[in-house]
Design an enzyme around this catalytic site. Structure first.
Site, PDB file in Angstrom:
ATOM      1  N   GLY A   1      25.144 -87.460 -11.051  1.00  0.00           N
ATOM      2  CA  GLY A   1      25.679 -86.599 -12.102  1.00  0.00           C
ATOM      3  C   GLY A   1      27.105 -86.160 -11.815  1.00  0.00           C
ATOM      4  N   THR A   2      27.402 -85.916 -10.561  1.00  0.00           N
ATOM      5  CA  THR A   2      28.747 -85.449 -10.196  1.00  0.00           C
ATOM      6  C   THR A   2      29.798 -86.486 -10.586  1.00  0.00           C
ATOM      7  OG1 THR A   2      27.831 -84.156  -8.382  1.00  0.00           O
ATOM      8  CG2 THR A   2      30.187 -84.688  -8.256  1.00  0.00           C
TER       9      THR A   2
ATOM     10  N   SER B   1      21.436 -87.820 -14.200  1.00  0.00           N
ATOM     11  CA  SER B   1      21.191 -88.006 -12.767  1.00  0.00           C
ATOM     12  C   SER B   1      19.718 -88.324 -12.564  1.00  0.00           C
ATOM     13  CB  SER B   1      21.563 -86.719 -12.031  1.00  0.00           C
ATOM     14  OG  SER B   1      21.304 -86.857 -10.666  1.00  0.00           O
ATOM     15  N   ALA B   2      19.432 -89.310 -11.680  1.00  0.00           N
ATOM     16  CA  ALA B   2      18.044 -89.755 -11.514  1.00  0.00           C
ATOM     17  C   ALA B   2      17.185 -88.760 -10.737  1.00  0.00           C
ATOM     18  CB  ALA B   2      18.029 -91.103 -10.794  1.00  0.00           C
ATOM     19  N   HIS B   3      17.804 -88.047  -9.779  1.00  0.00           N
ATOM     20  CA  HIS B   3      16.942 -87.255  -8.881  1.00  0.00           C
ATOM     21  C   HIS B   3      16.389 -85.981  -9.507  1.00  0.00           C
ATOM     22  CE1 HIS B   3      19.666 -83.984  -7.151  1.00  0.00           C
ATOM     23  NE2 HIS B   3      20.579 -84.761  -7.707  1.00  0.00           N
TER      24      HIS B   3
ATOM     25  N   GLN C   1      20.384 -81.581 -16.258  1.00  0.00           N
ATOM     26  CA  GLN C   1      19.146 -80.793 -16.227  1.00  0.00           C
ATOM     27  C   GLN C   1      18.286 -81.023 -17.463  1.00  0.00           C
ATOM     28  OE1 GLN C   1      17.966 -78.942 -13.748  1.00  0.00           O
ATOM     29  NE2 GLN C   1      19.744 -79.039 -12.413  1.00  0.00           N
TER      30      GLN C   1
ATOM     31  N   THR D   1      29.718-102.368  -5.565  1.00  0.00           N
ATOM     32  CA  THR D   1      28.420-103.043  -5.619  1.00  0.00           C
ATOM     33  C   THR D   1      27.346-102.045  -6.035  1.00  0.00           C
ATOM     34  OG1 THR D   1      29.127-104.565  -3.917  1.00  0.00           O
ATOM     35  CG2 THR D   1      26.754-104.393  -4.258  1.00  0.00           C
TER      36      THR D   1
ATOM     37  N   CYS E   1      24.231 -76.105  -4.647  1.00  0.00           N
ATOM     38  CA  CYS E   1      25.511 -76.109  -3.930  1.00  0.00           C
ATOM     39  C   CYS E   1      25.927 -74.712  -3.512  1.00  0.00           C
ATOM     40  CB  CYS E   1      26.606 -76.692  -4.805  1.00  0.00           C
ATOM     41  SG  CYS E   1      26.018 -78.009  -5.819  1.00  0.00           S
TER      42      CYS E   1
ATOM     43  N   ASN F   1      21.726 -75.171 -15.299  1.00  0.00           N
ATOM     44  CA  ASN F   1      20.879 -75.373 -14.129  1.00  0.00           C
ATOM     45  C   ASN F   1      20.344 -74.088 -13.523  1.00  0.00           C
ATOM     46  OD1 ASN F   1      23.829 -75.648 -13.810  1.00  0.00           O
ATOM     47  ND2 ASN F   1      23.377 -75.325 -11.643  1.00  0.00           N
TER      48      ASN F   1
HETATM   49  N1  PLP Z   1      25.303 -81.110 -13.337  1.00  0.00           N
HETATM   50  C1  PLP Z   1      24.267 -80.271 -13.283  1.00  0.00           C
HETATM   51  C2  PLP Z   1      23.983 -79.375 -14.437  1.00  0.00           C
HETATM   52  C3  PLP Z   1      23.446 -80.231 -12.148  1.00  0.00           C
HETATM   53  O1  PLP Z   1      22.424 -79.391 -12.101  1.00  0.00           O
HETATM   54  C4  PLP Z   1      23.742 -81.113 -11.072  1.00  0.00           C
HETATM   55  C5  PLP Z   1      22.959 -81.055  -9.839  1.00  0.00           C
HETATM   56  O2  PLP Z   1      22.378 -80.052  -9.481  1.00  0.00           O
HETATM   57  C6  PLP Z   1      24.843 -81.975 -11.194  1.00  0.00           C
HETATM   58  C7  PLP Z   1      25.598 -81.950 -12.339  1.00  0.00           C
HETATM   59  C8  PLP Z   1      25.201 -82.924 -10.110  1.00  0.00           C
HETATM   60  O3  PLP Z   1      24.335 -84.044 -10.127  1.00  0.00           O
HETATM   61  P1  PLP Z   1      24.171 -84.946  -8.827  1.00  0.00           P
HETATM   62  O4  PLP Z   1      23.380 -84.133  -7.845  1.00  0.00           O
HETATM   63  O5  PLP Z   1      23.422 -86.151  -9.300  1.00  0.00           O
HETATM   64  O6  PLP Z   1      25.529 -85.285  -8.347  1.00  0.00           O
END
Ligand code: PLP
Length: 389
Positions: A71-72, A199-201, A179, A237, A325, A151
């Site tokens: 996601g970042t 984001s997959a996780h 989210q 890759t 974070c 989040n």
């Molecule tokens: N954006 C939101 C709203 C999130 O909650 C998060 C992760 O907590 C991210 C972005 C970042 O995603 P990633 O952990 O896949 O980099």
């Protein structure tokens, strides 16, 4: 010791079916998708099958999905990409005060380069003010980036209304749906979204893989220089196992969406009712109507949130004081601050998020332990209803 994980917004466990699909890509199916022989070509085919699954989950076309490292990266790419692509039109970006740091820090980076950023405010429930948003548009505005769901407090934004404002003014609209994905129905076409981060996780897939949906017709430059992967738009890759896992997680999320939302929101409501009936002086933060199904954000007045977290950990209960974070730091949550909460309430707030593997029994155990800890912490706190000023 019993372990009760109540931090599904930080990350989710990889589902068994997802892991099973991923495993062969670490061994017999190890080919490089750019290679022009069997195991390479089949890896490429499998990436495209995963792309189709992610696309289907959000109502996109396959070719509008670009895999990233998470996601970042998707947030960075959307915002920096839009800034670069639209440089000749203007230098103004609109976002909200409650975005994830992946978005906020990217905006700050662009501010150092001379871009101007407006951070629209939110109300006490975390919803942005659409009038303020529209009024902040100038003839230099090139991008509106507002998260789909927050989040920390789980508030879901009026995405369709935001996209209509963007369209009316000829501005691109990006949303961070990290989210929201798998937790609320998303149809990018019906919602008028131009770019969307995923984001997959957060959906029971692996960490380190995500995607940016880029509507066809939107051209933004690559962030990375290198090979011609992802239709020449994202070099490097591919994380084949991760992408295949993301595809499977998306497929499961789509198949289980209704059931997941019902189960998780029932558990959330059960948690809220139970804790409310066992503890006084607590506030539930965020918007109860427009809310992610699994999110519970509570202020335990007169209790230091970090202390509560540490005691909870000794009982095997995992939650957080904000985004993953910032939870290891003492920086007060910028989200709760933007909701207008005073510092002492921010420091007394905890985010719990329930998910597919949470049980009622987990909640009974967690609430029972939390009540005991809160009562203990309050008994020796310098602050209380009677002793506060
Ligand atoms: N954006 C939101 C709203 C999130 O909650 C998060 C992760 O907590 C991210 C972005 C970042 O995603 P990633 O952990 O896949 O980099």
């Amino acid at each position: 010791m019993r372990q009760v994980y109540l931090d599904y917004s930080a990350t989710t466990p990889v589902k068994k079916e997802v892991l099973e699909e991923m495993l062969p890509y670490f061994s017999e199916k190890f080919g490089n998708p750019s290679s022009l022989y069997g195991i390479g070509l089949s890896a490429k085919t499998d990436i495209n099958k995963a792309r189709a699954k992610v696309a289907h989950l959000i109502g996109a076309e396959d070719r509008e999905i670009y895999f990233t490292s998470g996601g970042t990266e998707a947030d960075n790419w959307a915002v920096i990409g839009a800034a670069r692509a639209k440089k000749s039109k203007g230098n103004h970006i609109i976002t909200s005060a409650i975005e994830h740091h992946a978005l906020l820090n990217t905006c700050q980076y662009l501010e150092k380069e001379g871009y101007e950023v407006t951070y629209v405010s939110v109300d006490s429930k975390g919803r942005i003010n659409l009038d303020e948003l529209e009024k902040s548009i100038t003839d230099k505005t090139i991008l509106i980036s507002i998260m789909f769901a927050n989040n920390e407090v789980g508030t879901i934004q009026p995405i369709k209304e935001i996209s209509e404002i963007a369209k009316r003014n000829g501005i691109w609209f990006h949303t961070d749906a990290v989210q929201a994905l798998g937790n609320t129905p998303i149809d990018v076409k019906a919602l008028g979204i131009d770019m969307m981060s995923m984001s997959a996780h957060k959906i029971y897939g692996p960490k380190g893989v995500g995607a940016l949906y880029i509507r066809k017709g939107i051209i933004i430059p690559s962030l990375l220089s290198g090979g011609s992967q992802e239709n020449k738009r994202r070099a490097g890759t591919e994380n084949v196992a991760g992408i295949v896992g993301f595809g499977k997680a998306a497929e499961l999320a789509e198949a289980n969406l209704e059931e997941h939302i019902k189960k998780v929101s029932d558990l959330r409501n059960y948690f809220i009712e139970k804790i409310k009936s066992n503890l006084e002086d607590i506030d539930i933060n965020g918007d109860m109507e427009n809310r992610l199904p699994g999110n519970i954000n509570i202020t335990f007045n007169y209790v230091e949130g970090e202390a509560l977290l540490l005691y909870m950990d000794t009982k095997g209960i995992s939650a957080s004081t904000g985004s993953a974070c910032s939870s290891a730091s003492f920086t007060p949550s910028h989200v709760l601050h933007a909701l207008g909460m005073p510092l002492e309430k921010i420091y007394s707030s905890i985010r719990f998020t329930v998910g597919d593997f949470t049980t009622k029994d987990d909640i009974d155990y967690a609430v029972e332990e939390i009540v005991k800890i809160v009562n203990k912490l309050r008994s020796f706190s310098a602050f209380s209803k009677e002793r506060s000023w």
